[in-house]
Design an enzyme around this catalytic site. Structure first.
Site, PDB file in Angstrom:
ATOM      1  N   HIS A   1      -6.317 -14.967   2.279  1.00 32.03           N
ATOM      2  CA  HIS A   1      -5.553 -13.720   2.361  1.00 32.03           C
ATOM      3  C   HIS A   1      -4.208 -13.793   3.089  1.00 32.03           C
ATOM      4  CE1 HIS A   1      -9.535 -12.282   1.255  1.00 32.03           C
ATOM      5  NE2 HIS A   1      -9.038 -11.077   1.015  1.00 32.03           N
TER       6      HIS A   1
ATOM      7  N   GLY B   1      -5.052 -15.118  -3.823  1.00 30.52           N
ATOM      8  CA  GLY B   1      -6.392 -14.726  -4.253  1.00 30.52           C
ATOM      9  C   GLY B   1      -6.574 -13.226  -4.226  1.00 30.52           C
ATOM     10  N   HIS B   2      -5.932 -12.558  -3.278  1.00 28.02           N
ATOM     11  CA  HIS B   2      -5.962 -11.095  -3.220  1.00 28.02           C
ATOM     12  C   HIS B   2      -4.540 -10.592  -3.374  1.00 28.02           C
ATOM     13  CE1 HIS B   2      -6.755  -6.997  -2.284  1.00 28.02           C
ATOM     14  NE2 HIS B   2      -7.936  -7.200  -1.743  1.00 28.02           N
TER      15      HIS B   2
ATOM     16  N   GLU C   1     -17.749  -6.055  -5.618  1.00 26.13           N
ATOM     17  CA  GLU C   1     -16.922  -4.835  -5.561  1.00 26.13           C
ATOM     18  C   GLU C   1     -16.098  -4.716  -6.851  1.00 26.13           C
ATOM     19  OE1 GLU C   1     -14.686  -5.562  -1.945  1.00 26.13           O
ATOM     20  OE2 GLU C   1     -16.293  -4.747  -0.714  1.00 26.13           O
TER      21      GLU C   1
ATOM     22  N   GLU D   1     -15.116   1.844  -4.317  1.00 27.40           N
ATOM     23  CA  GLU D   1     -14.463   1.695  -3.012  1.00 27.40           C
ATOM     24  C   GLU D   1     -13.255   2.623  -2.882  1.00 27.40           C
ATOM     25  OE1 GLU D   1     -12.121  -1.756  -0.429  1.00 27.40           O
ATOM     26  OE2 GLU D   1     -13.347  -2.328  -2.158  1.00 27.40           O
TER      27      GLU D   1
ATOM     28  N   CYS E   1     -10.513   2.145  -1.371  1.00 28.44           N
ATOM     29  CA  CYS E   1      -9.277   1.395  -1.623  1.00 28.44           C
ATOM     30  C   CYS E   1      -8.992   1.242  -3.109  1.00 28.44           C
ATOM     31  CB  CYS E   1      -9.346   0.010  -0.977  1.00 28.44           C
ATOM     32  SG  CYS E   1      -9.044  -0.014   0.806  1.00 28.44           S
TER      33      CYS E   1
ATOM     34  N   CYS F   1     -10.713  -1.970   5.753  1.00 27.60           N
ATOM     35  CA  CYS F   1      -9.506  -1.853   4.936  1.00 27.60           C
ATOM     36  C   CYS F   1      -9.233  -0.417   4.509  1.00 27.60           C
ATOM     37  CB  CYS F   1      -9.617  -2.751   3.708  1.00 27.60           C
ATOM     38  SG  CYS F   1     -11.113  -2.475   2.725  1.00 27.60           S
ATOM     39  N   CYS F   2     -10.298   0.378   4.287  1.00 29.36           N
ATOM     40  CA  CYS F   2     -10.116   1.708   3.693  1.00 29.36           C
ATOM     41  C   CYS F   2      -9.481   2.744   4.620  1.00 29.36           C
ATOM     42  CB  CYS F   2     -11.445   2.226   3.160  1.00 29.36           C
ATOM     43  SG  CYS F   2     -12.156   1.217   1.838  1.00 29.36           S
TER      44      CYS F   2
END
Length: 647
Positions: free
Chosen positions: A129, A180-181, A308, A324, A326, A404-405
């Site tokens: 990340h 990757g993200h 997810e 999710e 996000c 993260c959210c």
């Protein structure tokens, strides 16, 4: 449009923004500093202090922990653009100084590798990340600069972007790879738009074009650095990262839902700005797949807890959904960018649906508890005792190990003005109807918006010219006619407009003068919604909506056994004042509940159940569920034919 152009003064969104400013952001600051009792520690700020040499210790938390602070800072930037807050600004300035001190001489910034060894950086792009954290920090630097005029963090992220640009690209000697993200793609586009530096746009396009090319970088990276590949033998393989094939060859949304819509947002930006027709065609294909075959009625996406992720078309279970927060936020990002590409009501309808349902359901009314997962059917006992439903939360959490959210939702709410309207050539288009004032790019002109939405259907727009200005400028005001609106009426200065909408928008072209008034009335009827017969989970069921809101049944109003409740097809709805939020309108209807009486001694029998009792049902807006304690909830309700109701 300038992020300060729309000054929100709206009963619904102003309240939400005040909650974020006064409760949510201070609460999250405590969480990021590990000061919230009975909540998972973040270690986030401490990691930056260690990386800056201000403390000693080891890196702790998720490998992407830096992004939580970046999203928090972005939310602060939007907040300060809306309303000055000296204490909050000082808090942000102090932590920005720590970030600046942690940044390496070459511009690199990632506390995981600064603490654990810089020689390892860029060796696991697939999982660790670095570019994701960089993308969020870039977004934060831009927002904080635009909100305060201070450029310290902007300078930090420009140096970071330059470091990335020196490291990645098609040139010999650079790493030919991608993250990757995803998120760096749309962050680099924003940095290009903020600075005018074309290199950032080209780098965003490179990451998009390079993705999924053979030989696959993630396969080679894993072999080179001996990184075990968790998804190697899964259904996803490299499509978990949307990297199994070039993006222009991807026809269905696959893999991790948040990563996917972040990628699609960046693809849309690049396709629009660089006029890349093949990339835009790919984006439109993916949009159709997500919104017409893989999206819940609440705007939630990503149906599976495993990864997810998206699964396959029409696979939308309600009680094991992931959804999710996000992911819905990412869908809003994408929808906004599709609107910038083309003014079409379908994009605004999805944006609105996700905003008012799948996104703001992720926070409690007081802004201190959060949902990561957003189910459409919940049963506390099932979540406690069934491993398949363990992820389905029936009560919001104070914080998460992977948080993260919450800060993502904070930055979305505080930037809501960016989603309300947009300027296209000689037109200003209104996508959402939110009270406030917008400063237009047209000479000496602002527009004051007075709206009853989201609870009522009437909106007034008043043209306001500068004092002593008699200059008349011809421009177009485009008004979205929401997809949920069956009847509408528009007037300009009391004269009814007879023009018809085009692609979901009504275009009003005039030479406008001071105090010209536009009035739009949209019918806001209660409706029953039905899923495609291909969605096997919703056959025989209906979901209730009014305006932008999806409604649900909650145990607090209707008792237990919600799955045994049915709604006769001829039941009428009555609006009633709610008690959870100002302006809230709940819905009442007469229903029935199948009785379990007589079934205690048997599990199966040949005679169908015939015992029902009448039930006074109360539906509340979905986003408000779980603000009165833990209990059952359902969006989709069995619908019974009229003759059954008379048995």
């Amino acid at each position: 449009m300038d992020m300060k152009a729309y000054l929100i003064d709206d009963r619904f969104w102003k309240n939400k923004m005040e909650v974020v400013r006064t409760k949510m952001i201070p609460y999250q600051w405590k969480a990021l500093n590990d000061l919230v009792e009975d909540a998972a520690p973040s270690h986030c700020v401490k990691n930056f202090r260690i990386a800056a040499g201000m403390e000693k210790g080891d890196f702790q938390g998720c490998v992407f922990q830096d992004s939580d602070l970046a999203k928090w800072l972005e939310a602060v930037g939007y907040t300060l653009a809306w309303k000055k807050d000296r204490e909050l600004e000082q808090m942000a300035d102090e932590v920005i100084a720590v970030i600046e001190k942690a940044q390496q001489p070459d511009g690199y910034l990632d506390t995981y590798y600064i603490i654990n060894g810089l020689e390892k950086r860029w060796t696991n792009l697939r999982d660790n990340h670095e570019l994701y954290c960089a993308g969020h920090m870039i977004e934060a630097g831009i927002a904080y600069y635009l909100g305060t005029g201070k450029h310290t963090l902007l300078d930090v992220v420009k140096r970071l972007a330059d470091c990335i640009d020196r490291t990645f690209g098609p040139e010999e000697g650079k790493i030919h790879a991608y993250p990757g993200h995803e998120i760096i793609e749309m962050a680099l586009v924003r940095l290009y738009e903020a600075t005018g530096e074309i290199r950032y746009l080209h780098l965003a396009k490179y990451f998009i074009d390079e993705r999924g090319k053979e030989p696959l970088y993630f396969r080679e990276e894993g072999e080179k650095y001996e990184n075990p590949f968790y998804w190697e033998n899964s259904l996803f393989q490299y499509q978990y990262y949307q990297a199994g094939k070039p993006v222009r060859e991807q026809k269905t949304a696959e893999g991790h839902a948040v990563r996917a819509v972040y990628l699609y947002s960046g693809m849309t930006d690049v396709a629009r700005i660089m006029e890349d027709d093949s990339l835009m065609e790919a984006v439109e294909t993916l949009w159709d797949d997500v919104t017409k075959r893989q999206m819940y009625i609440t705007g939630a996406i990503g149906s599976s807890e495993y990864g997810e992720s998206f699964t396959f078309d029409y696979d939308l279970p309600n009680d094991t959904v992931y959804g999710e927060t996000c992911a819905s936020i990412g869908l809003v990002f994408w929808a906004k960018r599709m609107l910038e590409k083309e003014l079409s009501g379908q994009y605004a309808d999805v944006m609105e649906r996700a905003l008012y349902n799948g996104c703001i359901s992720g926070m409690s009314i007081d802004g201190t508890r959060f949902f990561y997962v957003n189910p459409l059917e919940a049963d506390p006992e099932a979540s406690r005792k069934d491993q398949r439903r363990k992820h389905v939360e029936t009560s919001r959490w104070r914080w998460y190990d992977c948080a993260c959210c919450p800060p993502n939702l904070a930055r979305l709410i505080m930037s809501i003005g960016n989603y309300v309207c947009s300027v296209r050539e000689d037109a200003i288009a209104f996508h959402l109807y939110v009270g406030g004032r917008v400063q237009t790019p047209f000479t000496d002109t602002q527009i004051r918006v007075e709206s009853q939405m989201p609870w009522g259907g009437t909106t007034k727009l008043i043209i306001e010219k500068a004092k002593n200005s008699h200059y008349l400028e011809k421009f177009t005001v485009a008004l979205r006619i929401p997809g949920w609106c069956r009847k509408w009426k528009a007037e300009v200065n009391g004269e009814e407009v007879t023009d018809l909408p085009r692609n979901g928008y009504l275009y009003l072209e005039r030479k406008w003068k001071d105090q010209d008034e536009i009035r739009l009335e949209c019918s806001m009827q209660v409706e029953r919604n039905y899923a495609s017969p291909m969605v096997k989970y919703d056959i025989g069921k209906t979901a209730v909506s009014r305006g932008p809101f999806i409604y649900c049944l909650e145990e607090a109003d209707n008792g237990k056994g919600l799955t045994r409740i049915s709604l006769p097809s001829d039941s009428l709805f009555e609006m009633t004042e709610g008690n959870l939020e100002t302006g809230e309108l709940d819905l009442k209807a007469e229903g029935m509940q199948m009785l379990a009486e007589g079934w205690e001694a048997c599990l199966y029998r040949t005679k169908r159940p015939t015992k029902y009792e009448k039930k006074h049902l109360r539906f509340i807006p979905y986003y408000l569920w779980n603000n009165r304690g833990e209990g059952e909830m359902t969006v989709w309700v069995q619908e019974t034919a009229c003759d059954r109701a008379k048995e």
